[in-house]
Write a protein that holds these residues in place. Structure first.
Motif, PDB file in Angstrom:
ATOM      1  N   ARG A  16       0.836  -1.205   0.000  1.00 27.90           N
ATOM      2  CA  ARG A  16       0.000   0.000   0.000  1.00 27.90           C
ATOM      3  C   ARG A  16       0.876   1.264   0.000  1.00 27.90           C
ATOM      4  O   ARG A  16       0.556   2.251  -0.680  1.00 27.90           O
ATOM      5  N   LEU A  17       1.964   1.232   0.728  1.00 27.49           N
ATOM      6  CA  LEU A  17       2.876   2.377   0.752  1.00 27.49           C
ATOM      7  C   LEU A  17       3.517   2.599  -0.612  1.00 27.49           C
ATOM      8  O   LEU A  17       3.671   3.733  -1.063  1.00 27.49           O
ATOM      9  N   ALA A  18       3.898   1.523  -1.280  1.00 23.93           N
ATOM     10  CA  ALA A  18       4.474   1.657  -2.621  1.00 23.93           C
ATOM     11  C   ALA A  18       3.461   2.270  -3.576  1.00 23.93           C
ATOM     12  O   ALA A  18       3.794   3.152  -4.383  1.00 23.93           O
ATOM     13  N   ALA A  19       2.213   1.825  -3.477  1.00 22.40           N
ATOM     14  CA  ALA A  19       1.157   2.356  -4.345  1.00 22.40           C
ATOM     15  C   ALA A  19       0.880   3.822  -4.052  1.00 22.40           C
ATOM     16  O   ALA A  19       0.430   4.569  -4.935  1.00 22.40           O
ATOM     17  N   ALA A  20       1.173   4.255  -2.820  1.00 18.88           N
ATOM     18  CA  ALA A  20       0.955   5.651  -2.421  1.00 18.88           C
ATOM     19  C   ALA A  20       2.170   6.519  -2.681  1.00 18.88           C
ATOM     20  O   ALA A  20       2.222   7.665  -2.236  1.00 18.88           O
ATOM     21  N   ASP A  21       3.161   5.984  -3.401  1.00 14.38           N
ATOM     22  CA  ASP A  21       4.376   6.728  -3.755  1.00 14.38           C
ATOM     23  C   ASP A  21       5.156   7.172  -2.513  1.00 14.38           C
ATOM     24  O   ASP A  21       5.631   8.305  -2.422  1.00 14.38           O
ATOM     25  N   PRO A  63       3.729   9.865   2.649  1.00 18.11           N
ATOM     26  CA  PRO A  63       4.092   8.602   3.312  1.00 18.11           C
ATOM     27  C   PRO A  63       5.588   8.317   3.199  1.00 18.11           C
ATOM     28  O   PRO A  63       6.211   8.578   2.176  1.00 18.11           O
ATOM     29  N   VAL A  64       6.123   7.770   4.292  1.00 18.70           N
ATOM     30  CA  VAL A  64       7.547   7.420   4.371  1.00 18.70           C
ATOM     31  C   VAL A  64       7.667   6.093   5.099  1.00 18.70           C
ATOM     32  O   VAL A  64       6.954   5.854   6.081  1.00 18.70           O
ATOM     33  N   VAL A  65       8.564   5.250   4.647  1.00 13.72           N
ATOM     34  CA  VAL A  65       8.852   4.003   5.345  1.00 13.72           C
ATOM     35  C   VAL A  65      10.362   3.864   5.482  1.00 13.72           C
ATOM     36  O   VAL A  65      11.114   4.241   4.581  1.00 13.72           O
ATOM     37  N   VAL A  66      10.807   3.361   6.625  1.00 14.93           N
ATOM     38  CA  VAL A  66      12.236   3.218   6.913  1.00 14.93           C
ATOM     39  C   VAL A  66      12.618   1.746   6.829  1.00 14.93           C
ATOM     40  O   VAL A  66      12.128   0.916   7.610  1.00 14.93           O
ATOM     41  N   ALA A  67      13.485   1.406   5.897  1.00 14.04           N
ATOM     42  CA  ALA A  67      13.976   0.041   5.767  1.00 14.04           C
ATOM     43  C   ALA A  67      14.928  -0.284   6.930  1.00 14.04           C
ATOM     44  O   ALA A  67      15.471   0.624   7.575  1.00 14.04           O
ATOM     45  N   PRO A  68      15.148  -1.564   7.203  1.00 23.06           N
ATOM     46  CA  PRO A  68      16.131  -1.921   8.229  1.00 23.06           C
ATOM     47  C   PRO A  68      17.516  -1.362   7.883  1.00 23.06           C
ATOM     48  O   PRO A  68      17.870  -1.230   6.709  1.00 23.06           O
ATOM     49  N   VAL A  69      18.279  -1.043   8.914  1.00 23.92           N
ATOM     50  CA  VAL A  69      19.599  -0.440   8.706  1.00 23.92           C
ATOM     51  C   VAL A  69      20.571  -1.445   8.083  1.00 23.92           C
ATOM     52  O   VAL A  69      20.678  -2.586   8.535  1.00 23.92           O
ATOM     53  N   THR A 104      12.783  -1.146  -5.847  1.00 28.34           N
ATOM     54  CA  THR A 104      12.139  -0.674  -7.072  1.00 28.34           C
ATOM     55  C   THR A 104      11.257  -1.758  -7.695  1.00 28.34           C
ATOM     56  O   THR A 104      10.252  -1.452  -8.334  1.00 28.34           O
ATOM     57  N   ARG A 105      11.600  -3.028  -7.508  1.00 28.51           N
ATOM     58  CA  ARG A 105      10.751  -4.111  -8.026  1.00 28.51           C
ATOM     59  C   ARG A 105       9.377  -4.112  -7.368  1.00 28.51           C
ATOM     60  O   ARG A 105       8.396  -4.603  -7.936  1.00 28.51           O
ATOM     61  N   GLN A 106       9.299  -3.543  -6.160  1.00 29.43           N
ATOM     62  CA  GLN A 106       8.024  -3.469  -5.449  1.00 29.43           C
ATOM     63  C   GLN A 106       7.272  -2.168  -5.717  1.00 29.43           C
ATOM     64  O   GLN A 106       6.220  -1.927  -5.132  1.00 29.43           O
ATOM     65  N   GLY A 107       7.847  -1.337  -6.581  1.00 37.44           N
ATOM     66  CA  GLY A 107       7.141  -0.137  -6.993  1.00 37.44           C
ATOM     67  C   GLY A 107       7.591   1.154  -6.347  1.00 37.44           C
ATOM     68  O   GLY A 107       7.053   2.224  -6.662  1.00 37.44           O
ATOM     69  N   PHE A 108       8.557   1.108  -5.442  1.00 37.71           N
ATOM     70  CA  PHE A 108       9.037   2.346  -4.822  1.00 37.71           C
ATOM     71  C   PHE A 108       9.912   3.107  -5.820  1.00 37.71           C
ATOM     72  O   PHE A 108      10.757   2.531  -6.491  1.00 37.71           O
TER      73      PHE A 108
END
Length: 269
Positions: A16-21, A63-69, A104-108
């Protein structure tokens, strides 16, 4: 409070986050010695803390998401002190390339590589240059130390900016992991750099191990540290990273200012 940590979200929530850019913050750090008083996770812990704070601030706008470090970094210059884990430049390049591809494969399409270890800087700039040619995403590499440099300078007493296991890093660790800081004799650890570390001549680069700069693994004066100062430093870093994320110019498409042709010869794609 909005959840911004990738590993705490479910797969459909990330889709959902990827779809929301959404912007993805990919923190990149290190596990390495930080003097006798700070834990080896210092860069990783501080990079994560600032990324989370910045994401929560920026999420009010987009929207922002933080990947693991990514805790594996380029830390060869610290190896002589022990307690340090390092990988080679080729491995580092391959790791970052694979992670960006997975995003990027997931749309981000907007990826902020947030670096919190100075030894990674040159390599990350090169990696961004290489990936930008073919990646469908806009890649931005930043660090809180540079993005909030003016604010950090104003808060420090003995330094103009971030050093290593110093007034700034010790203060921030006191604020977020005080139980892991050995503050019993910080004054004895002060190290005043008296020579250039990675510079030669007037503006040239030369690699040196960290032992060339300090005998105890510290660059700076941790005696000037405090938890209150650390909180202000963390907030300064998070505020400026959030501002970078929410600035539309950060993610704007590049312009092409070429005319249609020069000398009657059109440009190709």
């Amino acid at each position: 409070m909005v959840e911004v940590e990738w590993q705490r979200l479910k797969a459909h929530e990330i889709r959902r986050l990827a779809a929301a850019d959404a912007v993805v913050i990919l923190p990149v750090a290190s596990i390495e010695q930080h003097g006798p008083h700070l834990p080896t996770m210092t860069d990783t812990r501080l990079g994560h803390e600032i990324a989370i704070r910045a994401a929560r601030r920026a999420s009010e706008t987009r929207p922002v998401v933080v990947a693991p470090v990514v805790w594996t970094g380029l830390s060869e210059h610290h190896m002589a002190f022990g307690g340090t884990l390092t990988i080679g430049p080729d491995t580092f390049r391959a790791l970052l390339g694979d992670l960006v591809a997975a995003l990027t494969r997931q749309g981000f399409r907007h990826v902020l590589i947030a670096n919190s270890h100075g030894g990674n800087t040159i390599a990350l700039q090169q990696i961004c240059n290489e990936l930008a040619v073919t990646s469908p995403a806009t890649l931005v590499m930043t660090s809180y130390a540079s993005e909030a440099a003016a604010e950090i300078k104003e808060l420090l007493e003995d330094q103009d900016g971030l050093q290593h296991a110093c007034e700034a890093e010790t203060s921030m660790m006191l604020a977020c992991e005080g139980g892991l800081v050995d503050a019993s004799d910080l004054a004895a650890l002060a190290s005043t750099p008296g020579r250039a570390f990675l510079k030669a001549g007037k503006g040239s680069y030369r690699w040196r191990p960290f032992t060339h700069l300090t005998g105890n693994g510290v660059a700076g004066n941790p005696a000037r540290s405090s938890a209150e100062k650390g909180e202000r430093l963390l907030e300064a870093g998070a505020t400026q990273i959030a501002a970078l994320i929410t600035d539309p110019e950060t993610w704007a498409d590049p312009e092409d200012l070429r005319p249609g042709a020069v000398g009657g010869v059109p440009f190709g794609d």
